[in-house]
Enzyme design. Structure first.
Site: not given
Ligand SMILES: [Zn+2]
Length: 378
Positions: A180-181, A197, A242, A286, A300
């Site tokens: 899926s990458n 990877k 991610d 910040c 995510c």
């Protein structure tokens, strides 16, 4: 004014010829001491532009002598030539194109390192840009950039940084190549399914450019290892992480280690990029002092993304990283760049350092690493 400039400028071959022909001609380097330390034209005397009016009478008491002035690309030395005219010097000239053009022509310098013929070919399109040139290329070959993640954003960023001749690239990734990458992670290939990877990235990048030393770190960044990883002399960090825990950990570490982060993130058709440079602009906290509570965090891990989107944002990150390594241009410090792939539009939002920031603010409340729980697991 134009005709005066013409009289005050000389090209590198003309300057070389003048210096060879006229024993009275004196060569003056008006750059800074740090630039001088990186190499200069033999026979030159260093008089930084700031000190010129004060010191030139000691270096060249005779105002009738030809004074050949140079800097990096010829802007400062032209100002110096004008200043010498004001002081009554009769024959000051500025070397157009500066030491960059001088070196590109293969003229002598004290620089210990010169590029191999194959490197001259490989980086020839960089030499044609005055802002990069041979000095800039040597800077890139001396630079160290740490890539967090060899995934969607890390793939294009690492490919362009390696191609550009960044001398040392660190790749932090503990994952293996999954089918899926491959829709977007262009460092990897079908033949590498199941391979770590970091290793796959190293093979691709070293095949692309043998000048690059690829350092693989097959670990997940945690509070335990982050100091050791960042302590290895990185000039710039490119964040392709991610997940929130890594992003916050990395942010805090980069502020404490004083290393700029080139940030990027992507979701579906939208991406964003900015540069968090400690104490010169905002840091990630910040903008977002704390991560969202787990129940509000987006899932995510399964976020969809158009395959080409990381190509756009990762390339912007490589652009920022190269500029930081070269010390040229205006970086994205204090600017968040947003890209919408569906409408094909870029927009920009000003972002500011928060004096109350818990990490980079005036009275920081976070002074130790925090391992946030993994939101995306659910
Ligand atoms: Zn901050």
């Amino acid at each position: 004014m134009a005709h005066v400039d013409q009289q005050l400028e000389i090209d590198a071959p003309g300057a070389r010829e003048l210096l060879d022909r006229d024993p009275n001609a004196i060569l003056v380097d008006v750059r800074g001491a740090d630039e001088w330390a990186g190499g200069y034209i033999p026979g030159a005397t260093l008089v930084p532009l700031r000190e010129l009016t004060e010191r030139i009478a000691d270096v060249v008491p005779d105002k009738t002598r030809p004074v050949v002035l140079y800097c990096a690309v010829g802007a400062r030395s032209l100002r110096a030539a004008h200043a010498l005219v004001e002081l009554g010097y009769e024959r000051p000239v500025s070397v157009a194109g500066g030491i960059v053009d001088w070196l590109n022509r293969g003229y002598p310098s004290t620089m210990e390192r010169t590029l191999e013929p194959a490197q001259r070919e490989r980086y020839s399109r960089h030499f044609l840009i005055p802002e990069v040139g041979e000095l800039g290329q040597l800077k890139l070959l001396d630079s160290s950039i740490l890539m967090i993640g060899a995934g969607g954003l890390g793939s294009p960023a690492a490919l362009y940084l390696a191609a550009a001749g960044v001398g040392r690239l660190g790749i932090v990734d503990d994952d293996v190549v999954d089918e899926s990458n491959l829709q977007r992670q262009v460092l990897h290939s079908t033949a590498r399914l199941g391979e770590p990877k970091a290793q796959s990235a190293k093979r691709t990048l070293e095949e692309l450019n043998p000048d690059v030393d690829v350092v693989t770190i097959q670990e997940r960044i945690t509070s335990e290892n982050v100091d050791a990883i960042l302590a290895e002399g990185w000039d710039v960090i490119v964040d392709g992480a991610d997940n929130f825990p890594t992003r916050y950990l990395l942010n805090d570490a980069a502020v404490w280690h004083d290393i700029p982060i080139v940030h990027g993130s992507i979701f579906r058709f939208e991406g964003q990029a900015t540069v968090f440079k400690p104490h010169e602009g905002p840091c990630y906290r910040c903008l977002f002092p704390q991560p969202p509570p787990p129940e509000l965090a987006p899932s995510c891990a399964e976020g969809g993304v158009l395959g080409v989107l990381p190509g756009v944002i990762g390339s912007l990150q490589a652009n920022e990283a190269l500029k930081l390594a070269l010390g040229i241009g205006d970086s994205l410090v204090g600017r968040l760049m947003l890209f919408d792939a569906l409408s094909a539009s870029f927009t920009e939002v000003a972002i500011r350092r928060d004096p109350d920031c818990p990490v980079c603010g005036d009275n920081p409340t976070i002074t130790e690493y925090i391992d946030y729980v993994e939101f995306c697991a659910a």
